[in-house]
Design an enzyme around this catalytic site. Structure first.
Site, PDB file in Angstrom:
ATOM      1  N   HIS A  44      -8.262   1.120  -4.098  1.00  0.00           N
ATOM      2  CA  HIS A  44      -9.188   0.825  -2.990  1.00  0.00           C
ATOM      3  C   HIS A  44      -9.891   2.136  -2.616  1.00  0.00           C
ATOM      4  O   HIS A  44      -9.283   3.008  -2.001  1.00  0.00           O
ATOM      5  CB  HIS A  44      -8.361   0.263  -1.815  1.00  0.00           C
ATOM      6  CG  HIS A  44      -9.142   0.041  -0.563  1.00  0.00           C
ATOM      7  ND1 HIS A  44      -8.534  -0.215   0.644  1.00  0.00           N
ATOM      8  CD2 HIS A  44     -10.486   0.042  -0.319  1.00  0.00           C
ATOM      9  CE1 HIS A  44      -9.455  -0.371   1.574  1.00  0.00           C
ATOM     10  NE2 HIS A  44     -10.651  -0.204   1.023  1.00  0.00           N
ATOM     11  N   PHE A 103      -6.554   4.306   8.270  1.00  0.00           N
ATOM     12  CA  PHE A 103      -5.169   4.563   8.656  1.00  0.00           C
ATOM     13  C   PHE A 103      -4.295   3.333   8.427  1.00  0.00           C
ATOM     14  O   PHE A 103      -4.771   2.208   8.590  1.00  0.00           O
ATOM     15  CB  PHE A 103      -5.096   4.944  10.144  1.00  0.00           C
ATOM     16  CG  PHE A 103      -5.942   6.146  10.468  1.00  0.00           C
ATOM     17  CD1 PHE A 103      -5.471   7.434  10.252  1.00  0.00           C
ATOM     18  CD2 PHE A 103      -7.243   5.973  10.921  1.00  0.00           C
ATOM     19  CE1 PHE A 103      -6.273   8.536  10.502  1.00  0.00           C
ATOM     20  CE2 PHE A 103      -8.060   7.080  11.185  1.00  0.00           C
ATOM     21  CZ  PHE A 103      -7.572   8.363  10.967  1.00  0.00           C
ATOM     22  N   GLY A 104      -3.040   3.595   8.091  1.00  0.00           N
ATOM     23  CA  GLY A 104      -2.063   2.515   8.013  1.00  0.00           C
ATOM     24  C   GLY A 104      -1.540   2.226   9.418  1.00  0.00           C
ATOM     25  O   GLY A 104      -1.809   2.979  10.370  1.00  0.00           O
ATOM     26  N   SER A 127       0.847  -1.200   0.000  1.00  0.00           N
ATOM     27  CA  SER A 127       0.000   0.000   0.000  1.00  0.00           C
ATOM     28  C   SER A 127       0.877   1.243   0.000  1.00  0.00           C
ATOM     29  O   SER A 127       1.716   1.416   0.894  1.00  0.00           O
ATOM     30  CB  SER A 127      -0.887   0.008   1.239  1.00  0.00           C
ATOM     31  OG  SER A 127      -1.369   1.320   1.446  1.00  0.00           O
ATOM     32  N   MET A 135     -11.458  -6.306   5.000  1.00  0.00           N
ATOM     33  CA  MET A 135     -10.640  -5.423   5.832  1.00  0.00           C
ATOM     34  C   MET A 135     -10.320  -6.153   7.142  1.00  0.00           C
ATOM     35  O   MET A 135     -11.217  -6.676   7.809  1.00  0.00           O
ATOM     36  CB  MET A 135     -11.396  -4.130   6.151  1.00  0.00           C
ATOM     37  CG  MET A 135     -11.650  -3.215   4.974  1.00  0.00           C
ATOM     38  SD  MET A 135     -10.175  -2.726   4.053  1.00  0.00           S
ATOM     39  CE  MET A 135      -9.188  -1.899   5.306  1.00  0.00           C
ATOM     40  N   ASP A 179      -4.599   3.502  -1.926  1.00  0.00           N
ATOM     41  CA  ASP A 179      -5.665   3.812  -0.966  1.00  0.00           C
ATOM     42  C   ASP A 179      -6.205   5.220  -1.156  1.00  0.00           C
ATOM     43  O   ASP A 179      -5.478   6.206  -0.995  1.00  0.00           O
ATOM     44  CB  ASP A 179      -5.119   3.672   0.460  1.00  0.00           C
ATOM     45  CG  ASP A 179      -5.009   2.219   0.887  1.00  0.00           C
ATOM     46  OD1 ASP A 179      -5.977   1.468   0.704  1.00  0.00           O
ATOM     47  OD2 ASP A 179      -3.941   1.848   1.410  1.00  0.00           O
ATOM     48  N   MET A 218     -12.093   4.322  -0.546  1.00  0.00           N
ATOM     49  CA  MET A 218     -12.755   4.521   0.761  1.00  0.00           C
ATOM     50  C   MET A 218     -13.413   5.885   0.671  1.00  0.00           C
ATOM     51  O   MET A 218     -12.975   6.864   1.292  1.00  0.00           O
ATOM     52  CB  MET A 218     -11.714   4.440   1.880  1.00  0.00           C
ATOM     53  CG  MET A 218     -11.210   3.027   2.121  1.00  0.00           C
ATOM     54  SD  MET A 218      -9.671   2.958   3.045  1.00  0.00           S
ATOM     55  CE  MET A 218      -8.497   3.163   1.702  1.00  0.00           C
ATOM     56  N   ASP A 264      -6.618  -6.820   3.861  1.00  0.00           N
ATOM     57  CA  ASP A 264      -5.971  -5.501   3.975  1.00  0.00           C
ATOM     58  C   ASP A 264      -5.990  -5.006   5.414  1.00  0.00           C
ATOM     59  O   ASP A 264      -7.067  -4.782   5.981  1.00  0.00           O
ATOM     60  CB  ASP A 264      -6.755  -4.535   3.063  1.00  0.00           C
ATOM     61  CG  ASP A 264      -6.145  -3.132   3.002  1.00  0.00           C
ATOM     62  OD1 ASP A 264      -5.079  -2.918   3.606  1.00  0.00           O
ATOM     63  OD2 ASP A 264      -6.750  -2.273   2.326  1.00  0.00           O
ATOM     64  N   GLY A 265      -4.782  -4.818   5.970  1.00  0.00           N
ATOM     65  CA  GLY A 265      -4.666  -4.205   7.291  1.00  0.00           C
ATOM     66  C   GLY A 265      -3.877  -5.051   8.273  1.00  0.00           C
ATOM     67  O   GLY A 265      -4.271  -6.167   8.596  1.00  0.00           O
ATOM     68  N   MET A 294      -8.831   7.951   0.220  1.00  0.00           N
ATOM     69  CA  MET A 294      -9.648   8.319   1.392  1.00  0.00           C
ATOM     70  C   MET A 294     -10.165   9.740   1.233  1.00  0.00           C
ATOM     71  O   MET A 294      -9.444  10.618   0.748  1.00  0.00           O
ATOM     72  CB  MET A 294      -8.809   8.222   2.664  1.00  0.00           C
ATOM     73  CG  MET A 294      -8.175   6.861   2.862  1.00  0.00           C
ATOM     74  SD  MET A 294      -7.330   6.785   4.433  1.00  0.00           S
ATOM     75  CE  MET A 294      -6.552   5.172   4.328  1.00  0.00           C
ATOM     76  N   HIS A 324      -1.102  -1.242  -4.333  1.00  0.00           N
ATOM     77  CA  HIS A 324      -2.397  -0.972  -3.687  1.00  0.00           C
ATOM     78  C   HIS A 324      -2.488   0.525  -3.418  1.00  0.00           C
ATOM     79  O   HIS A 324      -1.635   1.103  -2.752  1.00  0.00           O
ATOM     80  CB  HIS A 324      -2.482  -1.776  -2.387  1.00  0.00           C
ATOM     81  CG  HIS A 324      -3.796  -1.665  -1.679  1.00  0.00           C
ATOM     82  ND1 HIS A 324      -4.918  -2.364  -2.068  1.00  0.00           N
ATOM     83  CD2 HIS A 324      -4.180  -0.925  -0.611  1.00  0.00           C
ATOM     84  CE1 HIS A 324      -5.928  -2.072  -1.262  1.00  0.00           C
ATOM     85  NE2 HIS A 324      -5.504  -1.190  -0.365  1.00  0.00           N
TER      86      HIS A 324
HETATM   87  C1  DX5 Z   1      -6.390   1.110   5.627  1.00  0.00           C
HETATM   88  C2  DX5 Z   1      -5.861   0.914   4.225  1.00  0.00           C
HETATM   89  C3  DX5 Z   1      -4.768  -0.088   4.142  1.00  0.00           C
HETATM   90  C4  DX5 Z   1      -3.550   0.269   4.929  1.00  0.00           C
HETATM   91  C5  DX5 Z   1      -2.679  -0.918   5.118  1.00  0.00           C
HETATM   92  O1  DX5 Z   1      -7.538   1.881   5.592  1.00  0.00           O
HETATM   93  O2  DX5 Z   1      -6.885   0.494   3.364  1.00  0.00           O
HETATM   94  O3  DX5 Z   1      -4.437  -0.393   2.793  1.00  0.00           O
HETATM   95  O4  DX5 Z   1      -2.837   1.285   4.360  1.00  0.00           O
HETATM   96  O5  DX5 Z   1      -1.609  -0.529   5.881  1.00  0.00           O
HETATM   97  P1  DX5 Z   1      -0.938  -1.472   6.979  1.00  0.00           P
HETATM   98  O6  DX5 Z   1      -0.377  -2.629   6.240  1.00  0.00           O
HETATM   99  O7  DX5 Z   1       0.073  -0.589   7.588  1.00  0.00           O
HETATM  100  O8  DX5 Z   1      -2.029  -1.895   7.926  1.00  0.00           O
HETATM  101 ZN    ZN Z   2      -6.405  -0.425   1.371  1.00  0.00          ZN
END
Ligand code: DX5
Ligand code: ZN
Length: 233
Positions: free
Chosen positions: A71, A148-149, A13, A142, A40, A73, A184-185, A42, A38
């Site tokens: 992805h 958030f990562g 990601s 998920m 993301d 969101m 993912d996550g 948001m 990937h």
């Molecule tokens: C969370 C994202 C993920 C996230 C994954 O909302 O969709 O893709 O960035 O990051 P990690 O691997 O750090 O959980």
């Molecule tokens: Zn994601």
């Protein structure tokens, strides 16, 4: 018919990449052995964070031949679908709660030339899969609450992965249509084997890979992930 057994794919990601050097970060992680990017998205509405849009997808498109897995969101979803498809997205996934007309959104993604996937949050039931499994090419589960990562993997996801795996295997036996299972996550070398054993075949990892600092670090983490999967599955 052959058994349902898609290849494993590692999808870093970009959320945890260095955004000041994004093009290079994308190229590096693929050269380090990753399969997909990937991406993301948001919107500070569906999730409490704000990231990047189609312009940035378009900017990184020439940096790799690897599939870009967008992805979304965001809420609403539909207006962004043609924009991301035009910007070079290969896959577009969206959250069931974010679209009023799930079937229409899936059709729109397909019409725009991208491959559609449905995303389920940790507490979202799988109900709509009963009607849409034949129209999508991927289910994204998920394993953290989106936004958030760097969050911790929610262990209850493993049971959900097993349930989805049973569904997609049955569907494959009946139709020959292969639906991928992405998770993912919070995925890391230490837990990826049990996620794979539960039935996933696409693994998103942000902080675990980009947190390793440089291309040599990315390579080490990706290799550790593949080895962990190989020893367990
Ligand atoms: C969370 C994202 C993920 C996230 C994954 O909302 O969709 O893709 O960035 O990051 P990690 O691997 O750090 O959980
Ligand atoms: Zn994601």
């Amino acid at each position: 018919m052959t058994r349902y057994a898609p290849a494993y794919r590692i999808a870093p990601s970009i959320l945890s990449a260095d955004f000041a050097r994004l093009g290079q970060e994308v190229a590096d992680v693929i050269e380090a052995g990753a399969d997909w990017i990937h991406f993301d998205v948001m919107d500070n509405h569906y999730v409490p964070n704000l990231t990047v849009g189609p312009l940035v997808c378009k900017a990184i498109r020439p940096c790799t031949k690897a599939p870009i897995d967008v992805h979304l969101m965001v809420e609403p979803v539909d207006a962004l679908v043609p924009m991301f498809a035009k910007a070079g997205a290969d896959w577009i996934t969206f959250h069931c709660e974010a679209s009023r007309h799930i079937d229409r959104t899936i059709g729109l993604i397909r019409e725009c030339g991208a491959r559609p996937g449905l995303v389920f949050n940790p507490a979202t039931p799988l109900a709509c899969l009963e009607y849409e499994l034949d129209k999508i090419d991927m289910i994204l589960l998920m394993s953290v609450n989106p936004g958030f990562g760097g969050q911790k993997f929610i262990p209850g996801t493993l049971a959900k992965i097993r349930a989805v795996r049973a569904l997609v295997e049955r569907h494959y036996e009946q139709t020959g249509h292969e639906v991928l299972i992405e998770v993912d996550g919070g995925i890391k070398p230490a837990n990826i084997a049990e996620v794979a054993a539960a039935g996933a075949n696409v693994f998103v990892a942000g902080s675990a890979i980009y947190g390793a600092g440089d291309k040599a670090g990315y390579e080490r983490e990706i290799r550790a992930m593949r080895e962990a999967i190989a020893t367990r599955c």
